[in-house]
Design a protein around this motif. Sequence first.
Motif, PDB file in Angstrom:
ATOM      1  N   PRO A  25      -1.502  -5.496  -7.479  1.00 17.01           N
ATOM      2  CA  PRO A  25      -2.382  -4.520  -7.338  1.00 17.01           C
ATOM      3  C   PRO A  25      -3.010  -4.485  -5.730  1.00 17.01           C
ATOM      4  O   PRO A  25      -3.329  -3.586  -5.359  1.00 17.01           O
ATOM      5  CB  PRO A  25      -3.578  -4.721  -8.258  1.00 17.01           C
ATOM      6  N   VAL A  26      -3.304  -5.657  -5.405  1.00 14.56           N
ATOM      7  CA  VAL A  26      -3.790  -5.863  -4.016  1.00 14.56           C
ATOM      8  C   VAL A  26      -2.634  -5.241  -2.871  1.00 14.56           C
ATOM      9  O   VAL A  26      -3.146  -4.992  -1.793  1.00 14.56           O
ATOM     10  CB  VAL A  26      -4.260  -7.433  -3.671  1.00 14.56           C
ATOM     11  N   GLY A  27      -1.229  -5.433  -3.283  1.00  8.35           N
ATOM     12  CA  GLY A  27      -0.048  -4.976  -2.298  1.00  8.35           C
ATOM     13  C   GLY A  27      -0.152  -3.658  -2.528  1.00  8.35           C
ATOM     14  O   GLY A  27       0.672  -3.165  -1.591  1.00  8.35           O
ATOM     15  N   ILE A  28      -0.690  -2.971  -3.311  1.00 11.31           N
ATOM     16  CA  ILE A  28      -0.543  -1.475  -3.326  1.00 11.31           C
ATOM     17  C   ILE A  28      -0.646  -0.803  -1.951  1.00 11.31           C
ATOM     18  O   ILE A  28       0.208   0.094  -1.760  1.00 11.31           O
ATOM     19  CB  ILE A  28      -1.230  -0.538  -4.416  1.00 11.31           C
ATOM     20  N   PRO A  29      -1.831  -0.813  -1.456  1.00 10.65           N
ATOM     21  CA  PRO A  29      -2.028  -0.057   0.033  1.00 10.65           C
ATOM     22  C   PRO A  29      -1.018  -0.227   0.835  1.00 10.65           C
ATOM     23  O   PRO A  29      -0.341   0.404   1.418  1.00 10.65           O
ATOM     24  CB  PRO A  29      -3.372  -0.514   0.412  1.00 10.65           C
ATOM     25  N   SER A  30      -0.443  -1.366   1.021  1.00 12.45           N
ATOM     26  CA  SER A  30       0.507  -2.020   1.748  1.00 12.45           C
ATOM     27  C   SER A  30       2.034  -1.138   1.494  1.00 12.45           C
ATOM     28  O   SER A  30       2.878  -0.716   2.130  1.00 12.45           O
ATOM     29  CB  SER A  30       0.821  -3.368   1.996  1.00 12.45           C
ATOM     30  N   LEU A  31       2.257  -1.252  -0.045  1.00 11.18           N
ATOM     31  CA  LEU A  31       3.370  -0.739  -0.420  1.00 11.18           C
ATOM     32  C   LEU A  31       3.590   0.914  -0.244  1.00 11.18           C
ATOM     33  O   LEU A  31       4.610   1.281   0.171  1.00 11.18           O
ATOM     34  CB  LEU A  31       3.437  -1.058  -1.798  1.00 11.18           C
ATOM     35  N   MET A  32       2.356   1.335  -0.750  1.00 10.06           N
ATOM     36  CA  MET A  32       2.553   2.860  -0.557  1.00 10.06           C
ATOM     37  C   MET A  32       2.682   3.348   1.011  1.00 10.06           C
ATOM     38  O   MET A  32       3.177   4.323   1.335  1.00 10.06           O
ATOM     39  CB  MET A  32       1.245   3.515  -1.208  1.00 10.06           C
ATOM     40  N   THR A  33       1.852   2.685   1.967  1.00 10.79           N
ATOM     41  CA  THR A  33       1.945   3.063   3.318  1.00 10.79           C
ATOM     42  C   THR A  33       3.463   2.863   3.830  1.00 10.79           C
ATOM     43  O   THR A  33       3.978   3.650   4.601  1.00 10.79           O
ATOM     44  CB  THR A  33       0.848   2.219   3.999  1.00 10.79           C
ATOM     45  N   SER A  34       4.028   1.773   3.524  1.00 11.16           N
ATOM     46  CA  SER A  34       5.414   1.309   4.080  1.00 11.16           C
ATOM     47  C   SER A  34       6.337   2.451   3.242  1.00 11.16           C
ATOM     48  O   SER A  34       7.241   2.823   3.804  1.00 11.16           O
ATOM     49  CB  SER A  34       5.676   0.197   3.780  1.00 11.16           C
ATOM     50  N   LEU A  35       6.088   2.683   1.996  1.00  7.97           N
ATOM     51  CA  LEU A  35       7.054   3.392   1.356  1.00  7.97           C
ATOM     52  C   LEU A  35       7.057   4.940   1.602  1.00  7.97           C
ATOM     53  O   LEU A  35       8.201   5.367   1.882  1.00  7.97           O
ATOM     54  CB  LEU A  35       6.726   3.369  -0.273  1.00  7.97           C
ATOM     55  N   SER A  36       5.935   5.476   1.915  1.00  6.07           N
ATOM     56  CA  SER A  36       5.931   6.976   2.421  1.00  6.07           C
ATOM     57  C   SER A  36       6.522   6.989   3.650  1.00  6.07           C
ATOM     58  O   SER A  36       7.086   7.946   4.254  1.00  6.07           O
ATOM     59  CB  SER A  36       4.381   7.276   2.516  1.00  6.07           C
ATOM     60  N   THR A  37       6.310   5.939   4.688  1.00  2.00           N
ATOM     61  CA  THR A  37       6.932   6.021   5.970  1.00  2.00           C
ATOM     62  C   THR A  37       8.407   5.685   5.849  1.00  2.00           C
ATOM     63  O   THR A  37       9.233   6.439   6.620  1.00  2.00           O
ATOM     64  CB  THR A  37       6.366   4.791   6.538  1.00  2.00           C
ATOM     65  N   VAL A  38       8.967   5.113   5.072  1.00  2.00           N
ATOM     66  CA  VAL A  38      10.385   4.710   5.026  1.00  2.00           C
ATOM     67  C   VAL A  38      11.160   5.883   4.290  1.00  2.00           C
ATOM     68  O   VAL A  38      12.180   6.250   4.702  1.00  2.00           O
ATOM     69  CB  VAL A  38      10.773   3.572   4.139  1.00  2.00           C
TER      70      VAL A  38
END
Length: 721
Positions: free
Chosen positions: A517-530
């Motif tokens: 859950p703490v990594g969700i902002p990083s995941l979603m930011t990178s995923l939307s970019t990719v």
Amino acid sequence: MHSNLLVFIWRRKLSFLLLASGLILFALWTWAILIDTTATASSTTPNENSAASGVHEREPVYQHAYIIQKLIAQANRILRAERLKDNVETESAKLSSAAHPHPLGIVRFLKPTSTAAENTLTSARRKKAPALPFGESYLFEQERLKILEQQHRQRNANMEDDGADDERMLTSAERQTQYENELQRMGVPVVANIGPDGPRAPPERLVHLDLKGAPPKLSFLKQMLPMLRSLGATGLLIEYEDMFPFTGALQQLAAGNAYKADELRDFLETAAMHGLSIMPLVQTFGHLEYALKLSEFEQLREIPESPQSICPSQPQSLAFLEHMLTQVIEFHLHPGNATQATPELPLKFTHLHIGCDEVQRMGECSRCRQRMRSEIFQTHVISLAHFVRQRFPHIKVIIWDDMLRDMTLSELQNSQIGSYVEPMVWVYASDIYHFIQPQLWDTYAKVFPGAWAASAFKGAFGESLLVPPLQRHLENNIRWLAVIGKEGGRFSKGLRGLALTGWQRYDHFAVLCELLPVGIPSLMTSLSTVAKGYFSTNPKDNELLRVLQCVFQPDSRRSGHAWLELHPNAHHSQLFLVCNYPGHLVYKYALRLQDKLMEVGVYLQQTRENSAWLSDYNIRHNFSSPLRVRELTARTPMLIEELLTMAREAQQLLWEVYDDHTVAEFVEQHIYPTITKLRQQLEQGQSLLQRRSWPQRPLPPTTELQQDLGMGAGKAHQGEQ
């Protein structure tokens, strides 16, 4: 004579006022037309400045129109008052004229129908509007200026559309420069040639779920599925390790809190319902600690003292791995429960990942030492891939690439490993070419028809981090987009996709790193970019705000702040503190805990290491100033209570995502060591405060110092206790 002239002017004051007002308005009207024409001409001329400069050019026109409107409104109010007064005087004059005719016989108080001022204004407006009576023409002028003002407002409201039109007139290089300037303003890493006109997004975007040893509840993972799909994920790379519900002879591999088979089937069907493919990851060479640590499988180790890797020279090893792969594959081929009346939902399951990274103990046993390491590795991988091909022909096999990097082209080609597996090239740093140089890409392309890439959204920059550094992970993913666009053409089947890894532990024996859950902002930011192929600076085109349910309304023109602001090595952005995605409370809690632990760490360093009264020397010799000790330990009880409160809060928040075992591990790993240090410091301070008399100097060295270094104590001081 003069009196008659004054009477004449007084009687005709309305006409003179109208004439003067008409001349003034004609001058103002001409001025407004000239300025509007100049502004229009300048806006149609190609401009080298950005779209923002056009906004400032339109502002004077708007201000002039506003001034003219105000002047005309004021003039209309005066005219209405004069006309009302004139009507009253006219009626009185008619009555007076009937009784006493004027000697001149030429002054008549009648409502004027045509004046010189009207003729002048009419000729000036002939091209704009038909002739109207003078008073009505003034009112029409006010309405026309209101329309003009509305047009200017609409032009300013369409400023973004005008900017888009101007942007279409720019060259690709100019658009890229503007895009990179906006990235820099937001703090988003800038990578050359990555932008709206850059390479396309990778075909497959997999999100890695590392489940080993600390499994998130499947109910929480199900909440993440629509978010992942909305932001462009095409599949899941699931690494079960000991969380898979193994059965039969392999039942001992499953952890005590492993997923139940029915719950896992339901989760996989939900993923299929959201259109996500599934790629299981089963380690088959290195990172087998979860299996080889057990006494039942101890004999399969490469060396007895390390459970890290399996020995490929033992016949039982291959049989064990084949049995493990069969259970995992068949579970995903038939995830539905056979007892259910409704038909199962088929999974999109076409690839299997068999790991094979970081095989640290290889070629060390007596039998393996007789062969080359490259031969051992390739033979083992090909044997497993051949087994999968024979039993499940439609499933393709993937391995991590790091064990291939030191092999020569001839070694890879002679083994024909490219016919059996596809490599997943993983690099989590910003400089990808430092680890995978162009000649290695060329080697891979000559051996493998296709390949995969792997980045990271957490679990790559610290074995026990609490919050992932978002900007560093975003840069890693953006740089992978550039590498995929450049190197994908080398492969006959291209680079198939990118997996965003999120490690929960560095290996089976390691403690937790960043929680999911703490990594969700990083995941979603990178995923939307990719998924888009670049980071979209326009919040209307970037789905991040909508998917994460952020209440923040971006308005960079008014506030001057970008909707997403990152900083070098930043662990978060203020944006994610006003979002409402699943797990957002855990994320905010982790940020608060991180700040509190840093505060307490600084406090302990100042009181223990930097202080001259509560150091280890003072404690060993029981020699310090009571006044100073009280000052140094005054905050300690309060800090202990604050951390205990945060530990209780962690139990409440993490329970929504994890079971009790993981919650307890998190608290024991991150919070209680600091509480223990504070309590120890408080106890030592209390011990120093108990003393009421102290010996004279010099103080004798400790017994350990005398024994280790032979330093004598000299003459003992009887006063020291």
